[in-house]
Write an enzyme that holds these catalytic residues in place. Structure first.
Site, PDB file in Angstrom:
ATOM      1  N   GLU A 325      84.742 -39.067 -43.588  1.00 18.63           N
ATOM      2  CA  GLU A 325      84.765 -38.268 -42.827  1.00 18.63           C
ATOM      3  C   GLU A 325      84.716 -37.099 -43.876  1.00 18.63           C
ATOM      4  OE1 GLU A 325      85.871 -38.386 -38.333  1.00 18.63           O
ATOM      5  OE2 GLU A 325      87.626 -38.631 -39.744  1.00 18.63           O
TER       6      GLU A 325
HETATM    7  C1  ACM Z   1      87.794 -42.677 -39.709  1.00 16.55           C
HETATM    8  O1  ACM Z   1      88.098 -43.611 -38.333  1.00 16.55           O
HETATM    9  N1  ACM Z   1      87.988 -41.507 -39.682  1.00 16.55           N
HETATM   10  C2  ACM Z   1      88.125 -43.819 -40.822  1.00 16.55           C
END
Ligand code: ACM
Length: 697
Positions: A325
């Site tokens: 992310e």
């Molecule tokens: C995640 O759930 N951002 C690895």
């Protein structure tokens, strides 16, 4: 508990509890309650009786891990049975006249990926033999033995059996996020014990994120000083936990998430960030702007020294660098708006943020290797041209795992093992790193190391985390360990209920904290009306909790939603019994009576709950839900009468009722009723209205 109930309600509840016990007993005789199911189990006639002269004899190789493990096993047996075993109860000398568990191990094991964990366990009337290649295999085997403990009128015994067992996957993990909410040492230790009990072998410890940096660093002390609100693990505590895990044959893989999820890190060392310094560690949940600056050489110097320091604490060869992310909605704000980074990208012909992250990873990888570690990261690090000696943790879907394997990367699966999202156990249980129908040739299957269940901690505290991990993780552990064809959901749930209670002996709080949290909510008043309601509700699923009401790291985690658990057992039983009623012909009048009793309890509950909520304001957010439960129970009762009498009141009966049930689907206080589909089925069965719109026959 029942002493708090008035007589009539207590009687009703007892009847419901009793009748479900009878229903369960009516099913085919269960063979065993082992979880994970071993590769081969063959029961034979007879029993080995457990007496106070029982001993454990370690023959051939002994290790401190094996001895300590056998002492713990014996202590657990004593705890379950009340037997005073003779001492010393674990020895290396065989005393022929004592009934014993003999443990034969060929060599000391190493807590490493792919270590031999196989064992054979033979129980006959005269003795028990546990044989394993390594002491770690013996630890796995003794857990199986403990699960075999049974009782009858003559006392405790083990059934005679021959078990040959080994794991399906070598990497069987649980990820615990200690960054979003700090998880004290005791929480980690009791969960390590739970993991060992169901043969998991990797604790993936998520130790840094926007909301906290949880490890003491001597080299970069501001990380824990500024990044943790004082809630971090000292280096001594880390060593203690790594050793505790090692004694149980469990690897510890630390995760320090970079370059994103780094608000706490950048708050501690703003010079490593790409944008304006954060004004504190993050309190909200989501994806945030602070991100390390890949164009700054100091970033790599920091990572080199920091990873070097962490490598002295975490001996496992695998080191998790996160990597997830970084992009958010296609953008990385602090990279996109930083002129130095933009010109760095131009100079280095990096076209977009993915290229920049790849560059960062390519710089990071030799650093990780320099410290003799293998890099593992979330599936965002799966990018063209990355060297094949990294491991991909697939969270955004199994496809990335398959793609990783096709491109020559080893991988583990976490997609659909997100236990923070409150899905029922069977949802996770049927999810398989290599599903039976997968079009996945054997040479690619070999690239799949296993899986990990992920306990993200936005919405759990040290008080509630166990109730999200357990017992569901025991079923997922079975998916990782047992043969692929072990997939019977009803049998899994039956065994899970047994294992769940056994897991409590490690101090896990998933069962006992339920009552405690309910008690706290009623402020010393009678808890029974609240329990009746919470027994049939569950927290909303997926990411809806925060969507319905924004939380921060300071929000209370003591509400009805926190007491409520995934897979509400009473609700699931009700759904099962309704299905049984509707599939059995002729109509089973006993089941009908049982359902009527249960529905009557629910129908009458609201009147009491309403009074309780007067005195316990924290309950008011679910007052409507309680009213809804009564209303739908009344509909269920009417439907049962119609089903029983094989008559329909009017052509119209059903429509209005279904409308009401639909309205009751709205979550309140971010929790929802879990009996609505079953009551809907009763209405369909009792009326002319059909789910498809077709008429009843
Ligand atoms: C995640 O759930 N951002 C690895």
């Amino acid at each position: 508990m029942q002493i708090f109930l008035n007589g009539k309600r207590a009687a009703l509840l007892c009847i419901v509890a009793l009748s479900w016990t009878i229903l369960a007993a009516r099913q085919t005789e269960p063979t065993h309650s082992l979880m994970p199911v071993p590769a081969q189990v063959r029961f034979t006639n007879g029993t080995f009786r457990l007496t106070e002269s029982f001993t454990i004899v370690i023959r051939r190789t002994s290790t401190s891990r094996l001895e300590a493990g056998m002492q713990r096993a014996l202590q657990r047996l004593a705890g379950r049975t009340g037997l005073f075993f003779s001492r010393p109860a674990v020895s290396q000398n065989q005393n022929a006249d004592k009934p014993a568990l003999s443990v034969m191990v060929k060599q000391p094991g190493e807590v490493k990926l792919g270590e031999d964990e196989s064992y054979t366990l033979t129980v006959d009337a005269r003795g028990i033999l546990l044989a394993a290649q390594t002491d770690i295999g013996a630890l796995r085997g003794v857990e199986t033995l403990l699960q075999l403990l049974s009782a009858d009128k003559d006392g405790y015994y083990f059934p005679c059996v021959r078990i040959v067992d080994e794991p399906r996957f070598p990497w069987r993990g649980l990820m615990i996020d200690a960054a979003r909410h700090f998880m004290p040492v005791d929480v980690i230790k009791r969960n390590l014990d739970g993991m060992a009990a169901v043969k998991l072998n990797v604790l993936h410890w998520h130790l840094s994120d926007d909301q906290g940096f949880r490890v003491e660093s001597i080299v970069y002390p501001k990380l824990h000083e500024r990044g943790s609100d004082g809630m971090y693990y000292t280096q001594a505590q880390i060593r203690e936990i790594v050793e505790y895990a090692d004694e149980r044959g469990i690897r510890v893989v630390p995760e320090f998430d970079v370059p994103g999820h780094t608000t706490a890190l950048v708050y501690a060392y703003p010079e490593l960030g790409s944008g304006p310094p954060p004004d504190g560690i993050e309190r909200k949940w989501g994806v945030f702007d602070p991100v390390l600056n890949p164009a700054n050489e100091s970033t790599y110097e920091f990572l080199d020294r920091f990873i070097g320091e962490m490598a002295t604490l975490f001996p496992d060869p695998y080191f998790h660098i996160g990597g997830d992310e970084v992009e958010h909605g296609g953008k990385v704000k602090h990279w996109d708006t930083n002129p130095e980074i933009q010109s760095f990208m131009k100079r280095n012909e990096l076209e977009n943020n993915k290229d920049l992250q790849r560059y960062f990873n390519e710089r990071l990888l030799p650093i990780v290797k320099k410290h003799k570690r293998i890099m593992i990261g979330w599936d965002e690090i799966l990018q063209d041209n990355m060297p094949k000696d990294i491991v991909i943790q697939s969270w955004r879907g199994r496809e990335s795992m398959m793609q990783a394997a096709r491109q020559g990367f080893q991988s583990i699966l976490s997609s659909r093992y997100y236990i923070d999202l409150i899905q029922p156990t069977d949802y996770h249980y049927l999810n398989d790193s290599i599903p039976p129908d997968a079009n996945f040739p054997p040479e690619l299957q070999k690239m799949v190391l296993g899986g990990e269940t992920t306990m993200w901690a936005e919405f759990v505290s040290w008080e509630t985390v166990d109730s999200r991990i357990w017992p569901r993780t025991a079923a997922i552990a079975e998916r990782f360990w047992s043969p692929q064809n072990v997939r019977d959901i009803d049998d899994m749930y039956r065994r899970l209920n047994v294992i769940s209670l056994q897991l409590e002996e490690h101090g896990l709080t998933h069962e006992k904290n339920y009552e405690m949290m309910l008690r706290r909510l009623v402020n010393g008043n009678d808890v029974s009306a609240l329990k009746t309601l919470v027994d049939v509700i569950e927290p909303v699923k997926g990411y809806n909790r925060n969507n319905l009401r924004e939380h921060t790291s300071l929000s209370p985690l003591t509400r009805v939603i926190d007491a409520a658990r995934p897979d509400a057992r009473v609700a699931r039983n009700f759904r099962t019994v309704v299905d049984r009623l509707l599939t059995n012909t002729p109509l089973d009048l006993q089941i009908l009576a049982e359902l009527r009793t249960q529905l009557t309890v629910w129908e009458q509950n609201h009147a009491v709950f309403e009074q309780l909520a007067e005195r316990s304001p924290a309950l008011r957010e679910v007052l409507q839900l309680s009213d809804d439960l009564s209303a739908v129970a009344r509909i269920g009762l009417a439907a049962l009468s119609l089903v029983e009498n094989e008559k329909q009141e009017t052509d119209e009966w059903g429509k209005e009722q279904l409308e009401l049930i639909k309205l009751a689907r709205a979550p309140r206080g971010q929790v929802e009723l879990m009996v609505l589909s079953a009551i809907e089925k009763l209405v369909y069965a009792a009326s002319e209205v059909q789910p498809s719109g077709t008429k009843n026959k």
